[in-house]
Design an enzyme around this catalytic site. Structure first.
Site, PDB file in Angstrom:
ATOM      1  N   PHE A 237      -2.757  24.697  -3.765  1.00 58.08           N
ATOM      2  CA  PHE A 237      -1.587  25.482  -3.397  1.00 58.08           C
ATOM      3  C   PHE A 237      -1.949  26.966  -3.442  1.00 58.08           C
ATOM      4  O   PHE A 237      -2.247  27.499  -4.512  1.00 58.08           O
ATOM      5  CB  PHE A 237      -0.430  25.165  -4.349  1.00 58.08           C
ATOM      6  N   ASP A 239      -1.576  30.229  -4.021  1.00 59.37           N
ATOM      7  CA  ASP A 239      -0.681  31.189  -4.684  1.00 59.37           C
ATOM      8  C   ASP A 239      -1.470  32.467  -4.931  1.00 59.37           C
ATOM      9  O   ASP A 239      -2.434  32.762  -4.229  1.00 59.37           O
ATOM     10  CB  ASP A 239      -0.182  30.584  -5.999  1.00 59.37           C
ATOM     11  N   ASP A 314      -6.218  21.747  -8.710  1.00 52.65           N
ATOM     12  CA  ASP A 314      -5.346  22.928  -8.686  1.00 52.65           C
ATOM     13  C   ASP A 314      -4.649  23.102 -10.035  1.00 52.65           C
ATOM     14  O   ASP A 314      -4.673  24.182 -10.640  1.00 52.65           O
ATOM     15  CB  ASP A 314      -4.308  22.781  -7.578  1.00 52.65           C
ATOM     16  N   ASP A 319      -3.817  26.164 -14.839  1.00 55.84           N
ATOM     17  CA  ASP A 319      -3.666  26.220 -16.304  1.00 55.84           C
ATOM     18  C   ASP A 319      -4.799  27.056 -16.914  1.00 55.84           C
ATOM     19  O   ASP A 319      -4.581  27.862 -17.815  1.00 55.84           O
ATOM     20  CB  ASP A 319      -3.685  24.805 -16.916  1.00 55.84           C
TER      21      ASP A 319
END
Ligand SMILES: Nc1nc2c(c(CN[C@H]3C=C[C@H](O)[C@@H]3O)cn2[C@@H]2O[C@H](COP(=O)(O)O)[C@@H](O)[C@H]2O)c(=O)[nH]1
Length: 341
Positions: A237, A239, A314, A319
Site C-alpha cells: 500500500f 503510503d 507491507d 510496523d
C-alpha cells in the site's frame, strides 16, 4: 464498464521510466535475506494484525468489518508540518499518534455510545459531529477534517443505497475474490480511486482500496467471507511510510535533487512526477523483495503459500517503520496533503 489500471503493471511502468527514484535490486535481495528468518515468525503472519495491535477489533463479525471500512475510509494524511506540534488522541490512559490516533478516536466514540461505524450515522454526520468525534488532545486538529466529513457522508450514502448499510454485504458480493472486492470498492466509492497520469499514461496505486481488502482479510482472519484465494495478487500500500523505510533499508534510492527537496520539507501535489515515482517504485521494490523471499523459501523446500505476500510484507515493514522512528529520522518522508494515503 470502467477501466481500472492494475497497480502492479503501473508500478512496473513507473519503475522503468523513473528519473529521481530507483529500485536497488541488490538492496532488495539483501532486505529479503534479512527478513528470511523473521518471515515465518508470528509477527509476520496474519494473526499479528490483532495480536500486535490492541486498537484493532478482536471480533470477526459484521461490526468488526464495518469498523475496518470506516477506518480505511479515513486512513489518510496524519503527518504534521512540525514534528513537535501534532494531532494526538488519548484513549484508555495511552496517547496515540498518526494512524493509531484515528483508531483511538473511533474507539473513544464507540465507548461514548456514538455509532460512528454505522453507515446510517456517518452518512448524515455534520461537520461539527465529525470535529467532536476526531477532537484532538493537543491544539493541533486532525488534518483535512472537511475532506473527512465529505468522504464519510459520501461513503455512508453509498453503503445505505447499494449495500444495505454494511460493507459486509459488499464483501459477500465479492465471492471470496480480493480482485473482485477491489473492483467493487473502486466502482462504488469514488474517494478510493487513487490514480495519476504518468508519461501520458493513467496509472493507479489504490492504496486505501487495497488496504481495505487486506484489513478485511485480516479482521476475518482469512476465514469465511474473508478467505480470499487471490489475496497474494494485491500489492503493498503506497503510503508515506513504506518509501521512507525502503530508502532507510537501502532497497530504494532518491536522486540528490529529490533528496534535497524532501529534506527542505517541500509539499508535493498529488500526481506530481516525483510523488508518482516514489509511490510506483515502492510498490515495485516490494514486489522484488517478495519474489526474493519466495525463492529463498523454495530453495529451503519450504512452502510459502499464504506465508509470504505483499500484504504481510507491507504490514511488517509498516510496523518496522513505527518501531524504528528514531533510526529513520534522517530519511525524510514525502509530504502530500490528500485523501488517498
Ligand atoms: N503501507 C501501509 N500504510 C499504512 C498502514 C497503516 C495501518 N494499517 C495496518 C497496520 C497495522 C494495523 O494492523 C493496521 O491494519 C496506515 N498506513 C498509512 O501510514 C501513514 C500513517 O503513518 P504514521 O503517520 O506513521 O501513523 C498513512 O499514510 C496511513 O494511510 C499499513 O499497514 N501499511
Amino acid at each position: 464498464m470502467a477501466v481500472f489500471p492494475s497497480p502492479l503493471e503501473s508500478a512496473k511502468f513507473i519503475a522503468d521510466h523513473s528519473k529521481d527514484v530507483s529500485v536497488d535490486e541488490d538492496g532488495a535481495r539483501r532486505v529479503a535475506e534479512s527478513l528470511f528468518d523473521k518471515a515465518t515468525a508470528a509477527e509476520f503472519g496474519l494473526a499479528g494484525w490483532k495480536s500486535l495491535h490492541e486498537l484493532n477489533p478482536r471480533a470477526t463479525d459484521k461490526e468488526a468489518v464495518d469498523w475496518v471500512f470506516l477506518v480505511d475510509t479515513l486512513n489518510f494524511s496524519f503527518w504534521s508540518e512540525q514534528e513537535q506540534q501534532k494531532y494526538l488522541v488519548k484513549y484508555k490512559d495511552k496517547t496515540y499518534s498518526g494512524y493509531w490516533s484515528l483508531c483511538a478516536a473511533v474507539n473513544r466514540a464507540l465507548d461514548e455510545g456514538i455509532p460512528i461505524t454505522s453507515a446510517s450515522y456517518f452518512a448524515t454526520m455534520t461537520l461539527d459531529q465529525v470535529r467532536h468525534v476526531f477532537r484532538s488532545d493537543t491544539e493541533v486538529p486532525i488534518p483535512l477534517i472537511e475532506e473527512r466529513h465529505r468522504v464519510l457522508n459520501e461513503s455512508g450514502i453509498v453503503l445505505l443505497e447499494k449495500f444495505g448499510g454494511s460493507f459486509l454485504s459488499c464483501v459477500k458480493m465479492s465471492e471470496k475474490s480480493a480482485q473482485k472486492l477491489l473492483r467493487l470498492i473502486l466502482e462504488n466509492f469514488p474517494s478510493y480511486r487513487d490514480e495519476a497520469l504518468f508519461e501520458k499514461k493513467k496509472v493507479s496505486f489504490y492504496k486505501r482500496a487495497q488496504i481495505l481488502v487486506a484489513d478485511t482479510w485480516s479482521v476475518l482472519e482469512g476465514t469465511g467471507d474473508g478467505s480470499f484465494d487471490d489475496i497474494s495478487s494485491l500489492t503493498i500500500f503506497a503510503d508515506y511510510r513504506i518509501p521512507q523505510v525502503l530508502v532507510h533499508l537501502k532497497a530504494m534510492k532518491y536522486s540528490e535533487e529529490l533528496m534535497k527537496k524532501l529534506r527542505e520539507g517541500t509539499i508535493f501535489q498529488s500526481g506530481d512526477k516525483e510523488e508518482v515515482e516514489i509511490r510506483g517504485c515502492s510498490i515495485w521494490c516490494c514486489e522484488l523483495i517478495c519474489k526474493n523471499l519466495k525463492e529463498l523459501y523454495q530453495k529451503k523446500g519450504q512452502d510459502t503459500h499464504e506465508k509470504i505476500n505483499a500484504v504481510l510484507l507491507d504490514y511488517y515493514l509498516w510496523d518496522y517503520a513505527r518501531d524504528h522512528r528514531e533510526e529513520m529520522k534522517d530519511i525524510p518522508f514525502h509530504r502530500v496533503r490528500c485523501i488517498y494515503y
